[in-house]
Design a protein around this motif. Structure first.
Motif, mmCIF file in Angstrom:
data_model
loop_
_atom_site.group_PDB
_atom_site.id
_atom_site.type_symbol
_atom_site.label_atom_id
_atom_site.label_comp_id
_atom_site.label_asym_id
_atom_site.label_seq_id
_atom_site.Cartn_x
_atom_site.Cartn_y
_atom_site.Cartn_z
ATOM 1 N N ALA A 1 0.838 -1.208 0.000
ATOM 2 C CA ALA A 1 0.000 0.000 0.000
ATOM 3 C C ALA A 1 0.871 1.255 0.000
ATOM 4 O O ALA A 1 0.596 2.213 -0.732
ATOM 5 N N ILE A 2 1.931 1.227 0.801
ATOM 6 C CA ILE A 2 2.789 2.400 0.866
ATOM 7 C C ILE A 2 3.505 2.588 -0.470
ATOM 8 O O ILE A 2 3.716 3.710 -0.942
ATOM 9 N N ALA B 1 2.799 9.611 3.457
ATOM 10 C CA ALA B 1 3.269 8.348 2.880
ATOM 11 C C ALA B 1 4.718 8.117 3.295
ATOM 12 O O ALA B 1 5.101 7.015 3.696
ATOM 13 N N ARG B 2 5.510 9.191 3.252
ATOM 14 C CA ARG B 2 6.926 9.065 3.618
ATOM 15 C C ARG B 2 7.076 8.776 5.108
ATOM 16 O O ARG B 2 7.931 7.988 5.515
ATOM 17 N N LEU B 3 6.198 9.395 5.907
ATOM 18 C CA LEU B 3 6.244 9.172 7.359
ATOM 19 C C LEU B 3 5.938 7.713 7.695
ATOM 20 O O LEU B 3 6.641 7.073 8.480
ATOM 21 N N ILE B 4 4.863 7.189 7.082
ATOM 22 C CA ILE B 4 4.468 5.817 7.407
ATOM 23 C C ILE B 4 5.528 4.828 6.920
ATOM 24 O O ILE B 4 5.854 3.859 7.604
ATOM 25 N N LYS B 5 6.101 5.120 5.758
ATOM 26 C CA LYS B 5 7.179 4.261 5.264
ATOM 27 C C LYS B 5 8.365 4.292 6.227
ATOM 28 O O LYS B 5 8.940 3.258 6.561
ATOM 29 N N LEU B 6 8.655 5.496 6.706
ATOM 30 C CA LEU B 6 9.770 5.658 7.641
ATOM 31 C C LEU B 6 9.507 4.884 8.933
ATOM 32 O O LEU B 6 10.380 4.186 9.450
ATOM 33 N N LEU C 1 12.523 15.065 6.275
ATOM 34 C CA LEU C 1 11.068 15.035 6.157
ATOM 35 C C LEU C 1 10.453 16.230 6.890
ATOM 36 O O LEU C 1 9.601 16.934 6.339
ATOM 37 N N VAL C 2 10.910 16.479 8.115
ATOM 38 C CA VAL C 2 10.372 17.588 8.898
ATOM 39 C C VAL C 2 10.703 18.925 8.222
ATOM 40 O O VAL C 2 9.828 19.794 8.083
ATOM 41 N N ALA C 3 11.966 19.057 7.766
ATOM 42 C CA ALA C 3 12.392 20.305 7.150
ATOM 43 C C ALA C 3 11.538 20.650 5.930
ATOM 44 O O ALA C 3 11.180 21.812 5.713
ATOM 45 N N GLY C 4 11.206 19.621 5.157
ATOM 46 C CA GLY C 4 10.470 19.882 3.919
ATOM 47 C C GLY C 4 8.958 19.726 4.064
ATOM 48 O O GLY C 4 8.220 19.837 3.090
ATOM 49 N N GLY D 1 0.471 14.760 10.876
ATOM 50 C CA GLY D 1 1.664 13.905 10.877
ATOM 51 C C GLY D 1 2.968 14.607 11.192
ATOM 52 O O GLY D 1 3.949 13.961 11.526
ATOM 53 N N LYS D 2 2.959 15.969 11.091
ATOM 54 C CA LYS D 2 4.234 16.662 11.297
ATOM 55 C C LYS D 2 4.766 16.461 12.716
ATOM 56 O O LYS D 2 5.963 16.220 12.912
ATOM 57 N N ASP D 3 3.841 16.512 13.687
ATOM 58 C CA ASP D 3 4.289 16.339 15.080
ATOM 59 C C ASP D 3 4.877 14.948 15.304
ATOM 60 O O ASP D 3 5.815 14.777 16.067
ATOM 61 N N GLN D 4 4.308 13.951 14.604
ATOM 62 C CA GLN D 4 4.859 12.591 14.748
ATOM 63 C C GLN D 4 6.261 12.517 14.170
ATOM 64 O O GLN D 4 7.159 11.883 14.734
#
Lengths: 213, 719
Positions: free
Chosen positions: A140-141, A154-159, A183-186, A201-204
């Protein structure tokens, strides 16, 4: 007179339709604001229910069903004791997941959420479900990243999935810290289509960066 | 005209201002209030969730007739027509629980089900693989469950006082004629199938459905995996040989090809053996498995395998007082297919077929013994889900079995053969009175053309859920089976053998702890007997044998008490006697142990990513017959004990290292004695003690899974 009446009638229906749309924006906006106050299973259930009500009425919108599924997935993560309850919440989420994958097959966020859903299924019983749901979540990812490789969720969950696997195998997770920082920077470069579109998701991601120090 | 405009404006105005308050409570029928239920008016966003006491209250601007809907997980949704006119409305909604078969009472008498569908499984598919001592053998793992007796010299299933040939194995509904590998006399066999092939297992030790016949004691139902998820290559290296499996996917279908080679030679050179092997067991096998989806719900499964094995063993010939070579060559060809499809909403059709051709060539000194078995099975089952509470099933099947035996000595050749066609039809209904009570009733009609006999057998099972955690279950039925091949090859003047089963079981499951106890009685009749040493004469046989078996089985499983630990304990008490085969009188059969105990423990060590298993088994002494003694079956073996261990280490997500040792403490194991067929000069039958091939057995293995990249697999898009 007749034309006046007809044009008035059209004007009224347009206003009614617009106010309907406005009501939709307003209700969604209020509910999205409600996320911040949610802590417990009951909170998320109440919020999920309001999204369910909107989804029921707005048959052509995928966002209410998306948030409905999201709430119920979070509930399964919060619920600690009873694996049966976890699965019952996910059964509810699954219906909305199936609905949005059909309604909006071009949305990266839909498949990112589907990946999160499969991970939630896995967490219920990692020993027995690890192989099957790990693979489904990965697929799915992959699909989400295929649609939009810049989608931060998507990038967060993959990470998160990759870090989980690496930790399990005792590998060094510092390489993921770099990814998390990027990820956070962008994160804010990604502009949601509308204020109602997923923007969580940013806080996560920041949490991951913090845990790296 | 003006009036109309005013009227229109009035409506709009109205829809903006008038509000109606709706409040009330949501309850479950006979079960208290429901917090978190969703109460709303469809077509609006108006609604609320119930609080901890099941109360709700909300306002709506809608006016006129409307519907109030209440939804809650696991309950039927509730609707009530209301009229919105500004006056407050109070509603008490009573919701009925949804009938969900997965949560309802299940027929558990005599049945162990393994699969991933239900939470409340007593054992899972994974358990079949990770049980120490079984070393990946389906039948070995089943022997840690109550109701089974371990016969170390056989390895086959002996269930509730039944002989091993009273158990049948089915894959995807089709009969497996030869589920076990051919082995040397008095060495334990293994199943022919890799447990990884199966997603679900049902092991029924009595009182099974009318769908299954030709088994007096038990049926093992194995269901193979559906479509694999991705292309992959599996490599396995074991101390006894390598295996390779390749899986390729295509549009809604997949094929897996497997090849393996086993040779116990190097291992046997390393570890001292109790027997002298001239040629260590060696085998090669290949298998192809195809899966294809068709239409909306059709699934075709084909599995085909061929294996060839041989060995040569030096065995003491007690009649001639010297060692002789015992050579065996076996070849086995097996095809199993099934096609399952939904016909409309409620009907499901399953067609399954299997074919087996098995050849044994045994040579010792100047004697040759050839055995050729070919078996065919075709079956069609239609099931109709009349409602969520009623399922009807019906089906018909055809079995064909041909056995040829040739016995060659330098002087003579004796050849025998027989063919049996059996036709059967069955019907069965499953009726849920409620979530708490279910009855399954069925009947089976069977005809054998070789015996020219017909049987009609009733089967009845019921289960009653006492509360959320516990249930009673009872099963009753008649079971028929053809006499053993060894007899049928010489005579067709026999009748079906029969066993009547009475089973009562109680099961309690709570918080990952399960307790099962089962009480049973089996009444055997029409068992076939050989009454005269002249086994080649049809007149020597009749159906005058009988017997009984009764006992208690206890199973306790606890996944909760020990963190990351999981154990189960099985205990079986068995009291059985029978008069069958060449028994001169009613006696305890040699395969039965009065007490059987198995303790299985598994532990997950997260830090070192290891899954360890420890397993202890005890079987009380069994009887055997000493022809020198007046008493039949009067001798007793020593008790059987073993302590086995296994260790799986996940080195990488795709690499597993595995090691297992059986009988770590080196318990002495003996399976009775073998006697000469004629007395020696001093009038004594000479004997030798039966012992296992070696005191211990160990195995090391490495399993590697490689997923192929550069295909249409979704996983590649991540990289």
């Amino acid at each position: 007179m007749k034309t006046t009446l007809i044009s008035l009638f059209f004007a009224l229906t347009t206003i009614a339709a617009m106010s309907q749309k406005e009501a939709y924006y307003q209700a969604m906006g209020e509910n999205l604001g409600g996320y911040a106050q949610c802590r417990s299973v009951e909170d998320f259930q109440a919020l999920g229910n309001t999204f369910a009500r909107i989804a029921e009425t707005e048959k052509n919108e995928w966002l209410p069903a998306y948030y409905h599924a999201h709430c119920y997935i979070i509930m399964s993560f919060i619920e600690q004791a009873d694996p049966k309850k976890k699965d019952a919440y996910l059964d509810v989420a699954e219906k909305s997941i199936n609905r949005i994958t059909e309604m909006a097959p071009g949305e990266a966020d839909v498949f990112a959420l589907q990946a999160m859903f499969y991970t939630a299924r896995l967490v219920v019983n990692p020993m027995e479900r690890g192989q099957q749901y790990g693979m489904l979540s990965g697929q799915a990812i992959g699909r989400a990243m295929g649609i939009d490789p810049t989608n931060p969720r998507a990038r967060l969950i993959k990470l998160q999935n990759d870090m989980g696997t690496a930790q399990f195998y005792g590998k060094d997770v510092t390489e993921f810290c770099e990814q998390a920082r990027t990820l956070v920077a962008g994160w804010d470069n990604f502009k949601p289509v509308s204020p109602l579109h997923p923007n969580w998701g940013k806080d996560q991601a920041e949490g991951i960066v913090k845990s790296c120090k | 005209m003006k009036q109309s405009i005013v009227f229109l404006l009035f409506i709009i105005n109205c829809s903006l201002s008038g509000q109606t308050l709706i409040s009330g409570t949501v309850k479950a029928k006979n079960d208290g209030t429901l917090p978190g239920a969703n109460v709303y008016i469809p077509g609006t966003y108006d609604g609320a969730s119930t609080d901890a006491e099941g109360r709700f209250s909300f306002k709506t601007k809608k006016t006129g007739p409307a519907v109030l809907k209440v939804e809650y997980i696991g309950y039927e949704s509730f609707s009530k027509e209301i009229n919105l006119n500004g006056t407050e409305i109070r509603v008490v909604a009573e919701l009925t629980e949804t009938f969900n078969k997965l949560e309802a009472v299940t027929i558990s008498a005599g049945t162990f089900e393994a699969g991933d569908k239900k939470q409340a499984n007593t054992i899972s598919s994974l358990d079949m693989i990770t049980t120490a001592g079984a070393a990946g053998d389906v039948f070995g793992a089943l022997q840690t469950l109550p109701g089974t007796t371990t016969n170390g010299e056989s390895g086959r299933l002996f269930v509730k006082g039944g002989d091993s040939d009273e158990s049948q194995t089915y894959i995807d509904g089709a009969l497996v004629h030869t589920p076990y590998n051919s082995t040397a006399p008095n060495t334990a066999t293994r199943g022919r199938f890799n447990p990884f092939m199966f997603k679900g297992t049902i092991f029924s030790t009595g009182g099974y459905s009318a769908e299954y016949g030709q088994a007096l004691s038990s049926v093992l139902l194995l269901n193979t995996n559906d479509l694999p998820e991705q292309n992959q290559l599996d490599l396995s290296f074991l101390t006894i040989g390598p295996e390779i499996a390749l899986t390729r996917l295509w549009n809604r279908g997949a094929v897996t090809a497997t090849a393996s080679y086993n040779n116990l030679g190097p291992y046997m050179k390393l570890v001292p053996q109790n027997y002298e092997w001239k040629h260590a067991p060696e085998s090669a096998s290949g298998a192809v498995s195809i899966r294809q989806k068709s239409g909306k719900s059709g699934m075709l499964k084909i599995y085909s395998s061929y294996d060839k094995g041989s060995f040569s063993l030096l065995q003491e010939d007690l009649d001639q007082n010297k060692n002789i070579d015992y050579n065996l060559h076996n070849s086995n060809f097996f095809v199993n297919t099934s096609y399952r499809n939904k016909l409309g909403q409620k009907w499901t059709s399953t067609t399954s077929a299997s074919f087996t051709s098995d050849k044994d060539d045994v040579a010792f000194e100047e004697t040759d013994f050839n055995k050729e078995l070919s078996g065919f099975h075709l079956k069609e089952v239609i099931s109709d889900e009349v409602s969520s509470k009623i399922t009807l099933k019906g089906g018909a099947e055809w079995f064909n079995r041909t056995l040829k035996q040739t016995f060659r000595t330098p002087a003579d050749t004796f050849a025998y053969q027989y063919t049996n066609n059996a036709f059967a039809a069955f019907t069965e209904g499953e009726f849920y009175a409620s979530k708490k009570f279910v009855v399954r009733a069925g009947a089976r009609l069977e005809y054998s053309d070789y015996l020219n006999r017909t049987s009609l057998t009733p089967r009845l099972t019921a289960a009653w859920k006492i509360d959320n955690n516990s249930q009673f279950s009872a099963a009753w039925g008649w079971f028929y089976q053809n006499p053993t091949d060894d007899y049928l090859i010489y005579t067709d003047q026999l009748d079906f053998e029969r066993a009547d089963h009475y089973t009562f079981s109680y099961q309690m499951s709570k918080n990952d702890r399960t307790l099962r106890t089962e009480l049973y009685y089996k009444d055997y009749s029409h068992l076939s007997k050989l009454n005269d040493p002249a086994f080649y004469l049809a007149e020597s046989y009749d159906n005058s044998g009988d017997g009984y078996a009764r006992g208690v089985d206890v199973f306790w499983r606890d996944k909760k008490t020990i963190k990351y630990g999981d154990y189960w304990i099985s205990y079986s008490f068995l009291d059985t006697k029978r008069n069958y085969r060449n028994y001169p009188e009613t006696a305890i059969p040699g395969f039965a142990s009065r007490h059987n105990l198995a303790v299985v423990y598994k532990h997950w060590f997260g830090k070192i990513r290891s899954y360890a298993g420890l397993n202890y088994k005890y079987s009380s002494p069994r009887v055997y017959n000493d022809p020198n003694s007046q008493e039949f079956n009067g001798e007793r073996t020593i008790a059987y004990q073993t302590l086995d261990m296994s260790w799986s280490f996940l080195y990488r997500p795709n690499i597993i290292l595995y090691g297992a040792v059986t009988n770590i403490p080196g318990f002495r194991q003996e399976f009775g004695k073998r006697y000469a067929s004629v007395p020696d000069d001093s009038g004594i039958y000479r004997s030798t003690t039966l012992i296992p091939g070696s005191g211990r057995f160990f195995i090391l293995a490495c399993f590697i899974t490689l997923t192929k990249k550069g295909t249409d697999n979704q996983l590649d898009k991540i990289q």
